[in-house]
Enzyme design. Sequence first.
Site, PDB file in Angstrom:
ATOM      1  N   HIS A 104     -35.037   4.733  47.920  1.00  9.50           N
ATOM      2  CA  HIS A 104     -35.503   5.796  46.868  1.00  9.50           C
ATOM      3  C   HIS A 104     -37.159   6.043  47.170  1.00  9.50           C
ATOM      4  CE1 HIS A 104     -32.233   6.683  43.388  1.00  9.50           C
ATOM      5  NE2 HIS A 104     -32.037   6.452  45.036  1.00  9.50           N
ATOM      6  N   HIS A 157     -36.239   8.556  37.464  1.00 13.73           N
ATOM      7  CA  HIS A 157     -35.160   9.197  37.371  1.00 13.73           C
ATOM      8  C   HIS A 157     -35.296   8.200  35.465  1.00 13.73           C
ATOM      9  CE1 HIS A 157     -33.771   7.874  41.274  1.00 13.73           C
ATOM     10  NE2 HIS A 157     -32.611   9.460  41.601  1.00 13.73           N
ATOM     11  N   ALA A 165     -28.505  13.642  45.160  1.00 17.05           N
ATOM     12  CA  ALA A 165     -26.485  12.855  45.762  1.00 17.05           C
ATOM     13  C   ALA A 165     -25.967  13.138  44.995  1.00 17.05           C
ATOM     14  CB  ALA A 165     -26.792  11.719  46.323  1.00 17.05           C
ATOM     15  N   MET A 167     -27.377  12.468  38.504  1.00 15.88           N
ATOM     16  CA  MET A 167     -28.213  11.392  37.255  1.00 15.88           C
ATOM     17  C   MET A 167     -30.259  12.437  37.818  1.00 15.88           C
ATOM     18  SD  MET A 167     -27.017   7.727  37.993  1.00 15.88           S
ATOM     19  CE  MET A 167     -24.899   7.585  38.511  1.00 15.88           C
ATOM     20  N   SER A 168     -30.177  13.271  38.272  1.00  9.41           N
ATOM     21  CA  SER A 168     -30.940  13.681  38.866  1.00  9.41           C
ATOM     22  C   SER A 168     -31.114  15.742  38.527  1.00  9.41           C
ATOM     23  CB  SER A 168     -31.367  13.081  39.550  1.00  9.41           C
ATOM     24  OG  SER A 168     -31.138  14.199  41.375  1.00  9.41           O
ATOM     25  N   HIS A 176     -23.331   2.809  45.651  1.00 10.89           N
ATOM     26  CA  HIS A 176     -24.436   3.331  46.254  1.00 10.89           C
ATOM     27  C   HIS A 176     -24.493   3.273  47.327  1.00 10.89           C
ATOM     28  CE1 HIS A 176     -28.407   4.669  45.293  1.00 10.89           C
ATOM     29  NE2 HIS A 176     -28.731   3.833  45.583  1.00 10.89           N
TER      30      HIS A 176
HETATM   31  N1  HPA Z   1     -22.249  10.728  40.059  1.00  3.95           N
HETATM   32  C1  HPA Z   1     -23.302  10.526  39.419  1.00  3.95           C
HETATM   33  N2  HPA Z   1     -24.221  10.728  40.371  1.00  3.95           N
HETATM   34  C2  HPA Z   1     -24.307  10.663  41.857  1.00  3.95           C
HETATM   35  C3  HPA Z   1     -22.830  10.449  42.022  1.00  3.95           C
HETATM   36  C4  HPA Z   1     -20.889  10.536  41.609  1.00  3.95           C
HETATM   37  O1  HPA Z   1     -20.269  10.614  41.345  1.00  3.95           O
HETATM   38  N3  HPA Z   1     -22.760  10.594  43.469  1.00  3.95           N
HETATM   39  C5  HPA Z   1     -24.514  10.396  44.113  1.00  3.95           C
HETATM   40  N4  HPA Z   1     -24.933  10.468  43.227  1.00  3.95           N
END
Ligand code: HPA
Length: 267
Positions: free
Chosen positions: A65, A88, A118, A206-207, A242
């Site tokens: 990040h 986050h 992402a 998540m962002s 990840h």
């Molecule tokens: N879920 C949540 N956040 C993410 C994902 C996912 O599948 N892929 C990348 N960020």
Amino acid sequence: MTNNPYTLARAAAEALKGACGLDTFDVALVMGSGWVPAADAIGETVTEIPFTDLPGFSAPAVAGHGGKIRVLRTPGGRHALVFLGRSHLYEGRGVDSVVHGVRTAAAAGVGTIVLTNAAGGLRPETQQVGDPVLISDHINMTGANPITGTTFIDLTEVYSRRLRALVQEVDPTIAEGVYVAFRGPTYETPAEIRMLRTLGGDMIGMSTVLEAIAAREAGLEVLGVSLVTNPGAGLADAPLDHEEVLQVGRATAARMGTLLAKIVDRL
Ligand code: HPA
């Protein structure tokens, strides 16, 4: 030091201007995980400032990040603030920390912000891993909001229709979708992914949503772009990882960089 987040953002903006010798900026870009390798294509670096040199920022906790602001000049002569990394909600520093970069960019004079992330794809029928998707709207399931008090901000058009049309002129193949945000840091369960498909979501991450709200509060025009790095949990055989998210970013850096470079001078 003040604990008013807006005052803190103005202090960070002043420190940023002092550190790079520029008085104002045209555009800001927040590079989500998977997008950092694409930043090199946007323009020529003027300077880089670690987050920790500026009031109110803290170093991101997640590998991949980044953790600095790159000031750059685009080929068209615009000055951009590129956030290599973001805070986050799941890192536990609260909502003000999550939106501090956006508020700093607004206080530094930018009129437009590009929020990248992402995301898991909720529509594997039509989405390919490695595709960028324009965010047309969002569903905020974080349970949080960056605004406290009686500031009733209109969210009818969080993600600018005008900016989306501009991107689609540059790349007519790019799809649009609704981005859903969970707090994380766990990935979703397959049952949650089925729920989100039913609710009308197209990407899950998540962002972004809290930053987009803070940007609208500050009057910025917002462009949001997700990079689909995996099908949502349960939609494919493999468990989520990840490292896979970062790997897709590395593999698509040239394509995402070209896309951003083409649009940043037209925003
Ligand atoms: N879920 C949540 N956040 C993410 C994902 C996912 O599948 N892929 C990348 N960020």
